[in-house]
Design an enzyme around this catalytic site. Structure first.
Site, mmCIF file in Angstrom:
data_model
loop_
_atom_site.group_PDB
_atom_site.id
_atom_site.type_symbol
_atom_site.label_atom_id
_atom_site.label_comp_id
_atom_site.label_asym_id
_atom_site.label_seq_id
_atom_site.Cartn_x
_atom_site.Cartn_y
_atom_site.Cartn_z
ATOM 1 N N ASP A 1 0.840 -1.199 0.000
ATOM 2 C CA ASP A 1 0.000 0.000 0.000
ATOM 3 C C ASP A 1 0.887 1.265 0.000
ATOM 4 O O ASP A 1 1.900 1.309 0.704
ATOM 5 C CB ASP A 1 -0.854 -0.073 1.281
ATOM 6 C CG ASP A 1 -2.035 0.863 1.288
ATOM 7 O OD1 ASP A 1 -2.476 1.283 0.206
ATOM 8 O OD2 ASP A 1 -2.542 1.150 2.399
ATOM 9 N N HIS A 2 0.507 2.269 -0.773
ATOM 10 C CA HIS A 2 1.128 3.609 -0.718
ATOM 11 C C HIS A 2 2.654 3.638 -0.692
ATOM 12 O O HIS A 2 3.245 4.234 0.210
ATOM 13 C CB HIS A 2 0.640 4.386 0.507
ATOM 14 C CG HIS A 2 -0.751 4.870 0.361
ATOM 15 N ND1 HIS A 2 -1.109 5.885 -0.481
ATOM 16 C CD2 HIS A 2 -1.890 4.439 0.947
ATOM 17 C CE1 HIS A 2 -2.415 6.078 -0.413
ATOM 18 N NE2 HIS A 2 -2.918 5.202 0.445
HETATM 19 P P1 13P Z 1 -8.699 3.773 6.316
HETATM 20 O O1 13P Z 1 -7.614 3.399 7.273
HETATM 21 O O2 13P Z 1 -9.155 5.183 6.514
HETATM 22 O O3 13P Z 1 -9.819 2.800 6.311
HETATM 23 O O4 13P Z 1 -8.043 3.759 4.855
HETATM 24 C C1 13P Z 1 -7.339 2.632 4.424
HETATM 25 C C2 13P Z 1 -6.601 2.930 3.179
HETATM 26 O O5 13P Z 1 -7.073 3.633 2.310
HETATM 27 C C3 13P Z 1 -5.273 2.329 3.015
HETATM 28 O O6 13P Z 1 -4.579 2.893 1.956
#
Ligand code: 13P
Length: 288
Positions: free
Chosen positions: A81-82
């Site tokens: 992620d990210h």
């Molecule tokens: P939340 O933690 O706000 O549910 O978002 C998760 C997310 O978008 C991970 O990239």
């Protein structure tokens, strides 16, 4: 089975549903997240931040996810992620992650395209999917904050150009959601989503899913959201439940007494979300 993001979003597209992408923070909660998907009969995306991947170990995560996916016979994607650092993305791909996100949303448009292209060039020949991001999602995640005034919504014409130029497998869009929003709910810009969906031929991704009203899910799914990220809701409930258990359990009792209730709390949320993500009220499913 161990799958990449492209494979599961194709299934989601065919069934007009979305695939839950749930952030794990430790190894404890992971098996129950996957078992939740199995019990619901749906694929699942397990995602980690770079920091969580380093804490547990990229290869350890790959081995554990693959083993449970095979054992439980459920389709699982392991997604980074990210990520903003090519070397970290490379580390995840080389270790066996089946999907990565390159988040160049903070960069000028052309630079975001160029950096995303480089990731796609490395990932695709290795069978790994890539998610890109356009526009900025508000809130705070893993220490990176975006103030409300700095939020930039995704422009449909940019999204068309970005997807064409990069060949990403999924696109995270900014339509008003915020990371880490668990005390209130956000107003999602559905008209903007419809505009983007009308012109972009790519699975779309919602970030900051914790802050999205559940009554908005069907509109999101019916307008092309094929990956739906939820992290904070799981984290908060794991922590709350573990705090209660740790407070009540005698110090010489097995740690199981503390972490199992927390893992089950996460499992119950994942099952609930997947039920909504399967969009059983949608017109397509009703006609089957
Ligand atoms: P939340 O933690 O706000 O549910 O978002 C998760 C997310 O978008 C991970 O990239």
């Amino acid at each position: 089975m161990y799958k990449n993001l492209k494979q599961v979003t194709e299934t989601a597209e065919a069934l007009n549903m979305t695939i839950g992408a749930f952030n794990t923070h430790n190894l404890e909660m992971l098996p129950e997240m996957i078992r939740a998907a199995k019990e619901m009969g749906a694929p699942i995306i397990i995602q980690t931040s770079i920091d969580t991947a380093k804490y547990i170990g990229y290869k350890v995560l790959v081995a554990v996810v693959k083993e449970i996916a095979e054992d439980e016979m459920v389709d699982v994607v392991l997604h980074l992620d990210h990520a903003r650092d090519f070397n970290e993305i490379k580390a995840a791909i080389d270790a066996g992650y089946s999907s990565v996100m390159y988040d160049g949303s903070h960069l000028p448009f052309k630079e975001n395209i160029a950096k995303t292209q480089a990731v796609v060039e490395y990932a695709h020949p290795r069978g790994v999917s890539v998610e890109g991001e356009l526009g900025t999602i508000g809130g705070t995640e893993e220490g990176i904050s975006v103030a409300e005034d700095d939020k930039v919504y995704t422009r449909p014409e940019d999204a068309v150009e970005f997807v064409k130029a990069t060949d990403v497998d999924a696109l995270a869009i900014a339509i008003g959601t915020n990371h880490g929003q668990f005390k209130s709910k956000t107003e999602v810009n559905i008209p903007l989503l419809k505009e983007i969906h009308a012109v972009v031929d790519c699975p779309l991704v919602i970030h900051g899913g914790t802050g999205v009203k559940e009554e908005d899910y069907p509109e999101l799914i019916n307008n092309g959201i094929r990956k739906f990220n939820v992290g904070t809701e799981l984290l908060v409930n794991w922590t709350k439940t573990a705090k209660d258990s740790f407070g009540e359990t005698e110090v010489n009792k097995s740690l199981r007494h503390n972490v199992i209730p927390a893992n089950i709390a996460v499992k119950n949320i994942v099952k609930h979300k997947i039920g909504l993500f399967m969009n059983v009220e949608s017109p397509i499913k009703q006609t089957i």
